[in-house]
Design an enzyme around this catalytic site. Structure first.
Site, PDB file in Angstrom:
ATOM      1  N   LYS A  14      -5.501  38.475  21.364  1.00 26.89           N
ATOM      2  CA  LYS A  14      -5.806  39.598  22.388  1.00 26.89           C
ATOM      3  C   LYS A  14      -5.490  40.844  21.777  1.00 26.89           C
ATOM      4  O   LYS A  14      -4.363  41.146  21.223  1.00 26.89           O
ATOM      5  CB  LYS A  14      -5.035  39.426  23.475  1.00 26.89           C
ATOM      6  CG  LYS A  14      -5.357  38.167  24.209  1.00 26.89           C
ATOM      7  CD  LYS A  14      -4.227  38.130  25.436  1.00 26.89           C
ATOM      8  CE  LYS A  14      -4.374  36.758  26.295  1.00 26.89           C
ATOM      9  NZ  LYS A  14      -2.983  36.610  26.778  1.00 26.89           N
ATOM     10  N   GLY A  23       3.996  34.423  14.249  1.00 26.39           N
ATOM     11  CA  GLY A  23       4.314  32.794  14.250  1.00 26.39           C
ATOM     12  C   GLY A  23       2.845  32.161  13.793  1.00 26.39           C
ATOM     13  O   GLY A  23       3.041  31.366  12.905  1.00 26.39           O
ATOM     14  N   GLY A  31       7.850  36.802  17.072  1.00 27.05           N
ATOM     15  CA  GLY A  31       8.374  38.061  17.989  1.00 27.05           C
ATOM     16  C   GLY A  31       8.926  39.075  17.374  1.00 27.05           C
ATOM     17  O   GLY A  31       8.560  40.414  17.748  1.00 27.05           O
TER      18      GLY A  31
HETATM   19  P1  ADP Z   1       0.315  35.699  15.583  1.00 21.30           P
HETATM   20  O1  ADP Z   1       1.317  34.564  16.231  1.00 21.30           O
HETATM   21  O2  ADP Z   1       0.205  35.496  14.072  1.00 21.30           O
HETATM   22  O3  ADP Z   1       0.805  37.014  16.150  1.00 21.30           O
HETATM   23  P2  ADP Z   1      -1.713  35.483  17.745  1.00 21.30           P
HETATM   24  O4  ADP Z   1      -0.758  34.835  18.709  1.00 21.30           O
HETATM   25  O5  ADP Z   1      -1.872  36.981  18.013  1.00 21.30           O
HETATM   26  O6  ADP Z   1      -1.048  35.639  16.328  1.00 21.30           O
HETATM   27  O7  ADP Z   1      -3.012  35.010  17.513  1.00 21.30           O
HETATM   28  C1  ADP Z   1      -3.283  33.658  17.506  1.00 21.30           C
HETATM   29  C2  ADP Z   1      -4.047  32.643  18.012  1.00 21.30           C
HETATM   30  O8  ADP Z   1      -5.506  33.510  17.991  1.00 21.30           O
HETATM   31  C3  ADP Z   1      -4.784  31.371  17.245  1.00 21.30           C
HETATM   32  O9  ADP Z   1      -4.135  30.336  18.050  1.00 21.30           O
HETATM   33  C4  ADP Z   1      -6.008  31.460  17.158  1.00 21.30           C
HETATM   34  O10 ADP Z   1      -6.624  30.436  17.338  1.00 21.30           O
HETATM   35  C5  ADP Z   1      -6.585  32.373  18.163  1.00 21.30           C
HETATM   36  N1  ADP Z   1      -7.837  33.276  17.878  1.00 21.30           N
HETATM   37  C6  ADP Z   1      -8.174  33.845  16.578  1.00 21.30           C
HETATM   38  N2  ADP Z   1      -9.298  34.080  16.759  1.00 21.30           N
HETATM   39  C7  ADP Z   1      -9.889  33.575  17.877  1.00 21.30           C
HETATM   40  C8  ADP Z   1     -11.235  33.469  18.363  1.00 21.30           C
HETATM   41  N3  ADP Z   1     -12.301  34.139  17.843  1.00 21.30           N
HETATM   42  N4  ADP Z   1     -11.519  32.673  19.477  1.00 21.30           N
HETATM   43  C9  ADP Z   1     -10.368  32.183  19.936  1.00 21.30           C
HETATM   44  N5  ADP Z   1      -9.194  32.199  19.540  1.00 21.30           N
HETATM   45  C10 ADP Z   1      -8.951  32.782  18.477  1.00 21.30           C
HETATM   46 MG    MG Z   2       0.973  33.766  18.122  1.00 17.15          MG
END
Ligand code: ADP
Ligand code: MG
Length: 396
Positions: A201, A354, A377
């Site tokens: 997001k 994470g 976080g």
């Molecule tokens: P982080 O924990 O590294 O900060 P986020 O929590 O923001 O990362 O996002 C991770 C999630 O986003 C993953 O579970 C991944 O599957 C999902 N994601 C990334 N790109 C897509 C996409 N195109 N469609 C659906 N889910 C996605």
């Molecule tokens: Mg995450």
């Protein structure tokens, strides 16, 4: 302000209270399934043992709700067992973290011995940062050391509050390393500084994006958030995830990047499927636009190539957020491709978040990065430019 590290203090004979992050995953039998967090705290613990301190460790585990069964489900006993194996020495487990029994255990603790207090969150006062509770914890300690980076973004009694009531305080080696990489390496980066940002997001990453646009030379966007940016530019994105209420914000971010002369790169091709399932057919769309009926689930090969070239030309690379739904194999190539490109780069490579850290772990490339943050976080709040209470409390 200067961050004092544990090795700057004389510890012999002192009661050294180390806030660690032993919030480890457990299986239904109550065994530790991943001891990475315990291992991450070992350098600090070993240092205190060798310095002949009376070592008092404290952590939270899970989210106890005050139910009696939580006491058995969320005890730190499995962590005590694992720590004892890793240290090859006894670890005494207290049955609480405050109270007369604990005070006696601390009084009887010998130099170089280790006492682990029971789950801090068995007391709601911990998360409330209750002053009386913080004083109780502080009464056990001559020195307070914070090595729990994963909770450094929380101002709880053990992560921040008690620092006011101890004589000496310092950061552990893990917190020091996190601050060094997330703070210094990204705060005054060797250039070019390239950021790779993805994840689910835009709304989760607004501050991260804003802060990176202020610091980086290029920001490469992938993951589901890319479709909100593309749609904001009027590009059709089919059935891809879009935050309709963030289109205006996406436009503002694009404008800000342009005004600051930061290259904000968006995908130029995609890997799509009809639905976000492992079994869905993998369709490579060789265009910015995604046809009706398809969802973007990963960055395409051309996009990956462009991002790889940016990584190859960078002196500092920061990555947060997977490039696609990497948990499912058909949509994992972009994420693992970025991980491999960073691993092959001699630049200062830092990974935060994470899910991103999990992807690097899954690819077996943790040791090939300069730093993979242990705090999900906490690392994001750091990148957002916020002051972390648990780090601030270590400062003099
Ligand atoms: P982080 O924990 O590294 O900060 P986020 O929590 O923001 O990362 O996002 C991770 C999630 O986003 C993953 O579970 C991944 O599957 C999902 N994601 C990334 N790109 C897509 C996409 N195109 N469609 C659906 N889910 C996605
Ligand atoms: Mg995450």
């Amino acid at each position: 302000m200067a961050l004092k590290t544990i090795d700057a203090l004389e510890l012999a004979g002192k009661r050294v209270f180390i806030r660690v992050d032993f919030n480890v995953p457990l299986d239904p039998q109550g065994r530790v399934t991943d001891d990475a967090r315990i291992r991450a705290a070992l350098p600090t613990i070993r240092h205190a043992i060798q310095a002949k301190a009376k070592v008092i460790l404290a952590s939270h585990l899970g989210r106890p709700k005050g139910k009696p069964e939580d006491r058995t489900k969320l005890t730190l006993e499995p962590a005590a067992v694992r720590l004892s194996e890793l240290l090859s020495q006894d670890v005494i487990l207290a049955d609480d973290c405050v109270g007369d029994g604990v005070k006696k255990l601390v009084r009887d603790l010998k130099d170089g011995h280790v006492l682990l207090l029971e789950n801090l969150r068995f007391h709601p006062e911990e998360e409330k940062n209750d002053e009386a509770f913080a004083r109780e914890l502080a009464s056990l300690a001559d020195v307070w050391v914070n090595d729990a980076f994963g909770t450094a973004h929380r101002a709880h009694a053990s992560t921040a509050g008690m620092a006011r009531f101890v004589k000496e305080k310092a950061a552990g080696f893990l917190v020091q390393k996190e601050v060094e990489y997330l703070g210094k390496a990204l705060g005054s980066p060797a250039r070019p500084f390239v950021a790779i940002v993805g994840g689910a997001k835009v709304s989760d990453k607004i501050k991260v994006l804003e802060n990176l646009i202020a610091k980086a030379d290029a920001v490469c966007v992938g993951g589901a958030m890319a479709y909100t940016f593309l749609k904001a530019q009027g590009v059709p994105v089919g059935r891809s995830l879009v935050e309709e209420d963030k289109l205006e914000l996406a436009r503002q971010i694009l404008e800000r990047a342009e005004a600051r002369k930061v290259d904000l790169l968006l995908p130029v091709d995609h890997v799509c499927g009809a639905e976000p399932k492992e079994t869905a057919e993998r369709v490579v769309v060789n265009d910015r636009a995604i046809p009706d009926g398809l969802m973007g689930l990963d960055i395409g090969p051309k996009t990956l190539d462009r991002y790889r070239q940016r990584i190859a030309g960078a002196k500092t690379v920061f990555w947060n957020g997977p490039m696609g739904l990497f948990e499912q194999k058909p949509w994992s190539e972009g994420t693992f491709g970025i991980a491999r490109a960073m691993a092959a780069s001699p630049a200062v490579t830092v990974v935060g978040g994470g899910d991103s850290a999990a992807a690097v772990e899954q690819a077996g490339l943790v040791d090939k990065m300069k730093h993979v943050s242990t705090g999900g976080g906490a690392s994001l709040e750091f990148i957002e430019g916020r002051e972390l209470p648990g780090v601030k409390a270590c400062e003099e």
